[in-house]
Design a protein around this motif. Structure first.
Motif, short mmCIF file in Angstrom:
data_model
loop_
_atom_site.label_atom_id
_atom_site.label_comp_id
_atom_site.label_asym_id
_atom_site.label_seq_id
_atom_site.Cartn_x
_atom_site.Cartn_y
_atom_site.Cartn_z
N GLY A 183 0.80 -1.22 0.00
CA GLY A 183 0.00 0.00 0.00
C GLY A 183 0.83 1.27 0.00
O GLY A 183 0.30 2.38 0.03
N SER A 184 2.16 1.13 -0.06
CA SER A 184 3.01 2.32 0.01
C SER A 184 3.11 3.05 -1.33
O SER A 184 3.62 4.17 -1.40
N GLY A 185 2.65 2.42 -2.41
CA GLY A 185 2.63 3.11 -3.72
C GLY A 185 3.58 2.53 -4.74
O GLY A 185 3.77 3.12 -5.81
N LYS A 186 4.15 1.37 -4.47
CA LYS A 186 5.15 0.79 -5.38
C LYS A 186 4.56 0.47 -6.76
O LYS A 186 5.12 0.84 -7.79
N SER A 187 3.42 -0.23 -6.76
CA SER A 187 2.81 -0.61 -8.05
C SER A 187 2.36 0.63 -8.81
O SER A 187 2.46 0.70 -10.03
N THR A 188 1.86 1.61 -8.06
CA THR A 188 1.43 2.86 -8.70
C THR A 188 2.60 3.51 -9.42
O THR A 188 2.45 3.99 -10.56
N ILE A 189 3.76 3.51 -8.80
CA ILE A 189 4.95 4.08 -9.44
C ILE A 189 5.31 3.26 -10.69
O ILE A 189 5.55 3.82 -11.77
N GLY A 190 5.29 1.93 -10.54
CA GLY A 190 5.64 1.06 -11.67
C GLY A 190 4.73 1.29 -12.87
O GLY A 190 5.18 1.36 -14.01
N ARG A 191 3.44 1.43 -12.59
CA ARG A 191 2.48 1.62 -13.69
C ARG A 191 2.55 3.02 -14.27
O ARG A 191 2.25 3.23 -15.44
N ALA A 192 2.96 3.99 -13.44
CA ALA A 192 3.09 5.36 -13.95
C ALA A 192 4.33 5.47 -14.85
O ALA A 192 4.31 6.17 -15.87
N VAL A 221 18.77 0.91 -4.34
CA VAL A 221 17.45 0.64 -3.76
C VAL A 221 16.80 1.95 -3.33
O VAL A 221 17.45 2.80 -2.73
N ALA A 222 15.51 2.08 -3.66
CA ALA A 222 14.72 3.21 -3.17
C ALA A 222 13.69 2.67 -2.18
O ALA A 222 13.01 1.69 -2.46
N VAL A 223 13.60 3.30 -1.03
CA VAL A 223 12.64 2.87 -0.01
C VAL A 223 11.43 3.80 -0.09
O VAL A 223 11.58 5.03 -0.01
N ILE A 224 10.24 3.21 -0.27
CA ILE A 224 9.00 3.99 -0.40
C ILE A 224 8.23 3.91 0.92
O ILE A 224 8.01 2.81 1.43
N TRP A 225 7.82 5.06 1.39
CA TRP A 225 7.01 5.09 2.61
C TRP A 225 5.88 6.09 2.39
O TRP A 225 6.13 7.26 2.10
N LYS A 226 4.66 5.59 2.46
CA LYS A 226 3.47 6.42 2.26
C LYS A 226 3.56 7.27 1.00
O LYS A 226 3.32 8.48 1.02
N GLY A 227 3.95 6.63 -0.09
CA GLY A 227 3.95 7.30 -1.38
C GLY A 227 5.16 8.18 -1.68
O GLY A 227 5.20 8.84 -2.71
N ARG A 228 6.13 8.21 -0.78
CA ARG A 228 7.33 9.02 -1.03
C ARG A 228 8.59 8.18 -0.91
O ARG A 228 8.61 7.20 -0.16
N ILE A 229 9.64 8.60 -1.63
CA ILE A 229 10.95 7.98 -1.41
C ILE A 229 11.54 8.62 -0.15
O ILE A 229 11.66 9.84 -0.08
N VAL A 230 11.88 7.79 0.82
CA VAL A 230 12.50 8.35 2.03
C VAL A 230 14.01 8.11 2.05
O VAL A 230 14.75 8.78 2.74
N GLU A 231 14.45 7.12 1.27
CA GLU A 231 15.90 6.86 1.21
C GLU A 231 16.21 6.19 -0.12
O GLU A 231 15.43 5.36 -0.60
N LEU A 232 17.34 6.55 -0.72
CA LEU A 232 17.75 5.96 -1.99
C LEU A 232 19.27 5.86 -1.97
O LEU A 232 19.96 6.87 -1.75
N ALA A 233 19.78 4.66 -2.16
CA ALA A 233 21.23 4.49 -2.03
C ALA A 233 21.68 3.23 -2.75
O ALA A 233 20.87 2.35 -3.03
#
Ligand code: ADP
Ligand code: MG
Length: 318
Positions: free
Chosen positions: A66-75, A241-253
């Motif tokens: 529910g954090s938005g991963k699939s939504t990002i993939g489809r966008a 890796v990008a970490v998604i939390w509630k629809g936002r990237i909070v960390e990417l490294a």
């Protein structure tokens, strides 16, 4: 706008100095009807997401359900276009493409989904299913050419080409995912969004499919957006890796930095939930508590480069 995200990880074999995929300030909002149809509110499924994927790179997208991963993939593949923001593929803004150009672009970007059985058509032989996009994109002229191409694709994904005439129900879950992968690579894409491609498979089969993806990457120079909640598999497969939390990237490294030195409390919590194979360590493992949501302040969510190539939401640093 965070410009310098283009930096590939040291381990990512970047062939070109420019990204294959660039996503900037991507938002996906859904209008929600409030009560009896009077007025509506907006649900921000994805908010201000930016990242790049280099040619031949695997970017992992992790986060809870529910954090938005699939939504990002489809966008990113324009299957479900964003509300706002830019998705550029090979340097071209996808929103500005005409129908025909978009079809050509779509051939270069493919998707593989979690449930291979629902993707397959139960009344179509798997050979026809793999051949379908080849026909649509005019990649084979005669029936014989088509048969040869499909046979080659079957071999490439580790399936016996004699299985071509069979139907989906005659295969195991892992074999079905191989069939879906064969269909995706047939049109010679340079980028594949794999949305939880191993989540529905037996644990014993998961590594085989991940290894297949890795082999195909090497052979075909593919880039992946690999969406998963399996943090161990992501570490194994992904360059960054990008970490998604509630629809936002909070960390990417880069993977090693993210797993070795997680900076955001949410990343630490996700990692604390991964079981460890050592029984003594596993008993001692404690799951970190829930992370409190941040105020809706864009500055707090802005990614800053804490170490070279290691981005984290500003609020986590204060
Ligand atoms: P994930 O793949 O990380 O599990 P999704 O991208 O599928 O998450 O969903 C993100 C959020 O967007 C979820 O809260 C989901 O309920 C919501 N969502 C997805 N599609 C729609 C839609 N068509 N209308 C309203 N909300 C949606
Ligand atoms: Mg999903």
């Amino acid at each position: 706008m965070i410009a310098p995200l283009a930096a590939p990880s040291p381990s990512a074999p970047a062939k070109a100095p420019y990204p294959l995929v660039s996503v900037r300030n991507l938002c996906k909002h859904y209008a929600l009807r409030a009560g009896w149809g009077f007025g509506h509110s907006v649900f921000k499924a994805v908010e201000n997401v930016s990242f790049d994927i280099m040619p031949n790179e695997t970017l992992g997208l992790v986060g809870e359900s529910g954090s938005g991963k699939s939504t990002i993939g489809r966008a990113v593949t324009m299957l479900n276009p964003p509300t706002s923001g830019v998705v550029a593929f090979e340097g071209v803004d996808l929103a500005e493409q005409s129908g025909r150009d978009m079809r050509r672009m779509r051939q270069r970007m493919q998707m593989v989904f979690q449930d291979p059985y629902s993707a397959l058509n139960p009344r179509m032989t798997v050979g026809d299913y793999v051949a379908e996009p080849l026909v649509i994109h005019g990649l084979c002229k005669t029936a014989a050419e088509r048969r040869d191409l499909v046979a080659e694709l079957f071999s490439k994904v580790g399936l016996d080409p004699r299985f071509m005439a069979r139907f989906p129900h005659q295969f195991s879950g892992g074999q079905r995912q191989r069939i879906c992968i064969a269909r995706a690579i047939g049109v010679r894409p340079s980028f594949i969004v794999a949305d939880e491609p191993i989540a529905a498979l037996d644990v014993s089969i998961q590594a085989q499919v991940v290894n297949l993806l890795q082999d195909l990457q090497e052979e075909m120079g593919l880039a992946y957006l690999f969406i998963s909640h399996d943090l161990r598999m992501v570490r194994y497969l992904c360059h960054r890796v990008a970490v998604i939390w509630k629809g936002r990237i909070v960390e990417l490294a880069p993977s090693a930095a993210l797993y070795g030195n997680p900076l955001h409390p949410y990343t630490r919590r996700l990692l604390s939930a991964v079981p460890v194979p050592d029984p003594a360590l596993e008993r001692a493992r404690t799951r970190l508590p829930e992370v409190a949501a941040l105020p809706d302040d864009p500055l707090a969510h802005e990614l800053v480069e804490a170490e070279p190539g290691h981005y984290v939401a500003r609020a986590a640093l204060s």
